[in-house]
Motif scaffolding. Structure first.
Motif, PDB file in Angstrom:
ATOM      1  N   SER A  14      32.520  44.837  36.870  1.00 53.24           N
ATOM      2  CA  SER A  14      33.772  44.694  36.113  1.00 53.24           C
ATOM      3  C   SER A  14      34.960  44.473  37.056  1.00 53.24           C
ATOM      4  O   SER A  14      35.805  43.607  36.810  1.00 53.24           O
ATOM      5  N   LEU A  15      35.021  45.252  38.138  1.00 56.55           N
ATOM      6  CA  LEU A  15      36.143  45.103  39.067  1.00 56.55           C
ATOM      7  C   LEU A  15      36.168  43.709  39.680  1.00 56.55           C
ATOM      8  O   LEU A  15      37.231  43.143  39.910  1.00 56.55           O
ATOM      9  N   GLN A  16      34.985  43.158  39.932  1.00 58.51           N
ATOM     10  CA  GLN A  16      34.944  41.800  40.496  1.00 58.51           C
ATOM     11  C   GLN A  16      35.360  40.755  39.462  1.00 58.51           C
ATOM     12  O   GLN A  16      36.055  39.794  39.790  1.00 58.51           O
ATOM     13  N   LEU A  17      34.933  40.959  38.227  1.00 58.61           N
ATOM     14  CA  LEU A  17      35.325  40.019  37.166  1.00 58.61           C
ATOM     15  C   LEU A  17      36.838  40.029  36.988  1.00 58.61           C
ATOM     16  O   LEU A  17      37.458  38.997  36.717  1.00 58.61           O
ATOM     17  N   MET A  18      37.441  41.215  37.170  1.00 60.26           N
ATOM     18  CA  MET A  18      38.887  41.342  36.997  1.00 60.26           C
ATOM     19  C   MET A  18      39.676  40.617  38.069  1.00 60.26           C
ATOM     20  O   MET A  18      40.875  40.411  37.925  1.00 60.26           O
ATOM     21  N   ASP A  19      39.026  40.266  39.168  1.00 62.61           N
ATOM     22  CA  ASP A  19      39.713  39.562  40.262  1.00 62.61           C
ATOM     23  C   ASP A  19      39.710  38.050  40.090  1.00 62.61           C
ATOM     24  O   ASP A  19      40.312  37.334  40.887  1.00 62.61           O
ATOM     25  N   LEU A  20      39.020  37.547  39.056  1.00 64.09           N
ATOM     26  CA  LEU A  20      38.885  36.091  38.892  1.00 64.09           C
ATOM     27  C   LEU A  20      40.141  35.428  38.322  1.00 64.09           C
ATOM     28  O   LEU A  20      40.259  34.207  38.328  1.00 64.09           O
ATOM     29  N   GLY A  21      41.063  36.236  37.798  1.00 58.26           N
ATOM     30  CA  GLY A  21      42.260  35.655  37.176  1.00 58.26           C
ATOM     31  C   GLY A  21      41.990  35.143  35.774  1.00 58.26           C
ATOM     32  O   GLY A  21      42.693  34.270  35.275  1.00 58.26           O
ATOM     33  N   ILE A  22      40.942  35.686  35.135  1.00 61.61           N
ATOM     34  CA  ILE A  22      40.590  35.332  33.758  1.00 61.61           C
ATOM     35  C   ILE A  22      40.736  36.624  32.928  1.00 61.61           C
ATOM     36  O   ILE A  22      40.339  37.693  33.402  1.00 61.61           O
ATOM     37  N   PRO A  23      41.313  36.555  31.707  1.00 59.29           N
ATOM     38  CA  PRO A  23      41.402  37.765  30.887  1.00 59.29           C
ATOM     39  C   PRO A  23      40.022  38.397  30.674  1.00 59.29           C
ATOM     40  O   PRO A  23      39.028  37.687  30.521  1.00 59.29           O
ATOM     41  N   VAL A  24      39.964  39.730  30.695  1.00 55.16           N
ATOM     42  CA  VAL A  24      38.693  40.456  30.560  1.00 55.16           C
ATOM     43  C   VAL A  24      38.825  41.555  29.506  1.00 55.16           C
ATOM     44  O   VAL A  24      39.826  42.267  29.481  1.00 55.16           O
ATOM     45  N   VAL A  25      37.815  41.666  28.649  1.00 52.12           N
ATOM     46  CA  VAL A  25      37.696  42.804  27.735  1.00 52.12           C
ATOM     47  C   VAL A  25      36.322  43.414  27.983  1.00 52.12           C
ATOM     48  O   VAL A  25      35.354  42.690  28.197  1.00 52.12           O
ATOM     49  N   PRO A  51      47.858  37.272  29.711  1.00 54.64           N
ATOM     50  CA  PRO A  51      47.600  37.072  31.133  1.00 54.64           C
ATOM     51  C   PRO A  51      46.361  37.838  31.602  1.00 54.64           C
ATOM     52  O   PRO A  51      45.965  38.819  30.965  1.00 54.64           O
ATOM     53  N   ALA A  52      45.776  37.398  32.686  1.00 57.96           N
ATOM     54  CA  ALA A  52      44.627  38.077  33.294  1.00 57.96           C
ATOM     55  C   ALA A  52      45.056  39.480  33.738  1.00 57.96           C
ATOM     56  O   ALA A  52      46.240  39.732  33.940  1.00 57.96           O
ATOM     57  N   PRO A  53      44.085  40.405  33.873  1.00 55.04           N
ATOM     58  CA  PRO A  53      44.452  41.770  34.271  1.00 55.04           C
ATOM     59  C   PRO A  53      45.083  41.840  35.654  1.00 55.04           C
ATOM     60  O   PRO A  53      44.819  40.998  36.509  1.00 55.04           O
ATOM     61  N   GLN A  54      45.942  42.845  35.840  1.00 53.69           N
ATOM     62  CA  GLN A  54      46.461  43.140  37.176  1.00 53.69           C
ATOM     63  C   GLN A  54      45.299  43.656  38.004  1.00 53.69           C
ATOM     64  O   GLN A  54      44.593  44.558  37.574  1.00 53.69           O
ATOM     65  N   PRO A  55      45.085  43.101  39.196  1.00 55.09           N
ATOM     66  CA  PRO A  55      43.977  43.630  39.996  1.00 55.09           C
ATOM     67  C   PRO A  55      44.257  45.072  40.451  1.00 55.09           C
ATOM     68  O   PRO A  55      45.408  45.487  40.524  1.00 55.09           O
ATOM     69  N   ILE A  56      43.174  45.812  40.723  1.00 59.88           N
ATOM     70  CA  ILE A  56      43.297  47.155  41.283  1.00 59.88           C
ATOM     71  C   ILE A  56      43.830  47.020  42.708  1.00 59.88           C
ATOM     72  O   ILE A  56      43.437  46.119  43.432  1.00 59.88           O
ATOM     73  N   THR A  57      44.721  47.911  43.084  1.00 61.73           N
ATOM     74  CA  THR A  57      45.249  47.884  44.457  1.00 61.73           C
ATOM     75  C   THR A  57      44.420  48.817  45.338  1.00 61.73           C
ATOM     76  O   THR A  57      44.202  49.963  44.996  1.00 61.73           O
ATOM     77  N   TYR A  58      43.963  48.298  46.480  1.00 58.25           N
ATOM     78  CA  TYR A  58      43.106  49.061  47.378  1.00 58.25           C
ATOM     79  C   TYR A  58      43.874  49.554  48.602  1.00 58.25           C
ATOM     80  O   TYR A  58      45.103  49.486  48.642  1.00 58.25           O
ATOM     81  N   ASP A  59      43.138  50.013  49.606  1.00 58.37           N
ATOM     82  CA  ASP A  59      43.694  50.476  50.876  1.00 58.37           C
ATOM     83  C   ASP A  59      44.773  49.500  51.360  1.00 58.37           C
ATOM     84  O   ASP A  59      44.545  48.297  51.413  1.00 58.37           O
ATOM     85  N   PRO A  60      45.964  50.025  51.715  1.00 56.32           N
ATOM     86  CA  PRO A  60      47.072  49.143  52.122  1.00 56.32           C
ATOM     87  C   PRO A  60      46.711  48.210  53.284  1.00 56.32           C
ATOM     88  O   PRO A  60      47.232  47.096  53.370  1.00 56.32           O
ATOM     89  N   ARG A  61      45.798  48.645  54.160  1.00 52.24           N
ATOM     90  CA  ARG A  61      45.409  47.788  55.292  1.00 52.24           C
ATOM     91  C   ARG A  61      44.609  46.590  54.802  1.00 52.24           C
ATOM     92  O   ARG A  61      44.750  45.474  55.307  1.00 52.24           O
ATOM     93  N   THR A 111      44.221  32.508  40.854  1.00 52.67           N
ATOM     94  CA  THR A 111      42.932  32.558  41.546  1.00 52.67           C
ATOM     95  C   THR A 111      43.047  32.937  43.029  1.00 52.67           C
ATOM     96  O   THR A 111      42.034  33.138  43.678  1.00 52.67           O
ATOM     97  N   GLU A 112      44.279  33.056  43.534  1.00 53.01           N
ATOM     98  CA  GLU A 112      44.418  33.266  44.983  1.00 53.01           C
ATOM     99  C   GLU A 112      43.838  34.605  45.448  1.00 53.01           C
ATOM    100  O   GLU A 112      43.303  34.694  46.548  1.00 53.01           O
ATOM    101  N   ARG A 113      43.900  35.651  44.593  1.00 48.75           N
ATOM    102  CA  ARG A 113      43.334  36.930  45.027  1.00 48.75           C
ATOM    103  C   ARG A 113      41.812  36.823  45.178  1.00 48.75           C
ATOM    104  O   ARG A 113      41.243  37.310  46.144  1.00 48.75           O
TER     105      ARG A 113
END
Ligand code: GDP
Ligand code: MG
Ligand code: K
Length: 279
Positions: free
Chosen positions: A100-111, A165-175, A204-206
């Motif tokens: 699911s987390l990977q699908l959310m990074d595609l820039g496509i709406p997800v349910v 709009p597509a979901p906001q991606p999860i924010t990970y480690d700042p580095r 799609t850039e993320r």
């Protein structure tokens, strides 16, 4: 109004085909994906024929290793359905949410259709769907494909979300986030060689940055980058690996699993646990 395309994506045995059959009834056609012997099933929503439902092969990740992953990934990237209905096996939440987390990074709406609700009930387990939806930043509908529960609500939610709009991606480690931003600044607007007229967009850039961070060979070959730009990306990845002390693929795997582990702890209540605590 143009047809809406809903793609069913999820792990093997999460209930995609059961859901697909319930949604489409007899309105389906079966074929093969080009070049591979992976079955392709497409259909129309029985209550609204303008909605096309695409059953994707079962996958655990969007890595390009198995034929199923390649088919699902190329479909999602190249066809870009209007919305992904991610079928999740609620009895195997951690593993399923990893996709699911990977699908959310595609820039496509997800349910998410959180399936197997009947099994969870039998196991006396409860998932707090509101908390889970909040933690992921997407809509979640509880379903039981065999008991025919929640199915229309799931697809109708997906149809609505297709216009959002597509979901906001999860924010990970700042580095890691810093590295992704740096890669993004190199690849934004770059031409995609596999898709005529398509380039890296804000949506799609993320995804492309994450894949380059993982040193995904297919994505690297697909982007029109100069050798200087490729070298710059390689340096960003290498430095981040040194700072965090792990290889780039493992960094992303761990970040995703850490997030999921915390989230699942907050959302899953087992009545057996309650009894143990109270006695
Ligand atoms: P797919 O691999 O994702 O296409 O999953 P299937 O639709 O083939 O389902 C895998 C198995 O789980 C089948 O035996 C289904 O009957 C069963 N199944 C699917 N959804 C549910 C559900 O909501 N509840 C229960 N109890 N079983 C389900
Ligand atoms: Mg199936
Ligand atoms: K292009």
């Amino acid at each position: 109004m143009a047809n809406k395309i809903v793609a069913l994506a999820g792990n093997p045995n999460s209930g995609k085909t059961s859901l697909f059959n319930e949604l489409t009834g007899a309105n389906q056609s079966v074929g093969n994906w080009p070049g591979v012997t992976v079955e392709r099933k497409e259909g129309h929503y029985r209550k609204d024929k303008s909605v096309i439902i695409q059953d994707l092969p079962g996958i655990y990740s969007l890595a390009p290793y198995t034929p199923e992953e390649v088919v699902a990934r190329n479909y999602l990237l190249q066809e870009r359905p209007d919305v992904i209905l991610n079928v999740v096996d609620g009895t195997n939440l951690e593993r399923n949410l990893y996709l699911s987390l990977q699908l959310m990074d595609l820039g496509i709406p997800v349910v998410v259709a959180l399936n197997m609700m009947d099994v969870l009930k039998k196991q006396k387990k409860e998932i707090n769907l509101e908390k889970l939806a909040y933690g992921l930043g997407i809509k979640i509908v509880g379903t039981s494909a065999v008991k025919r529960q929640g199915i229309d609500e799931a697809i109708e939610t997906a149809i609505k979300v297709a216009d959002q709009p597509a979901p906001q991606p999860i924010t990970y480690d700042p580095r890691l986030e810093t590295a992704l931003k740096e890669i993004t600044s190199i690849i934004e607007g770059k031409n995609l060689l596999s898709i005529a007229g398509r380039s890296v967009t804000p949506e799609t850039e993320r995804w492309y940055s994450m894949k380059l961070f993982e040193r995904d060979a297919q994505v690297l070959a697909d982007l029109a980058l100069t050798s200087a730009e490729k070298k710059e990306i390689d340096e960003i990845v290498s430095i981040t690996e040194k700072i965090i002390g792990d290889d780039s693929e493992s960094i992303l795997i761990n970040e995703r699993y850490d997030y999921i582990t915390k989230l699942v702890k907050l959302c899953v209540i087992s009545q057996e646990d309650f009894k143990l605590t109270l006695s």
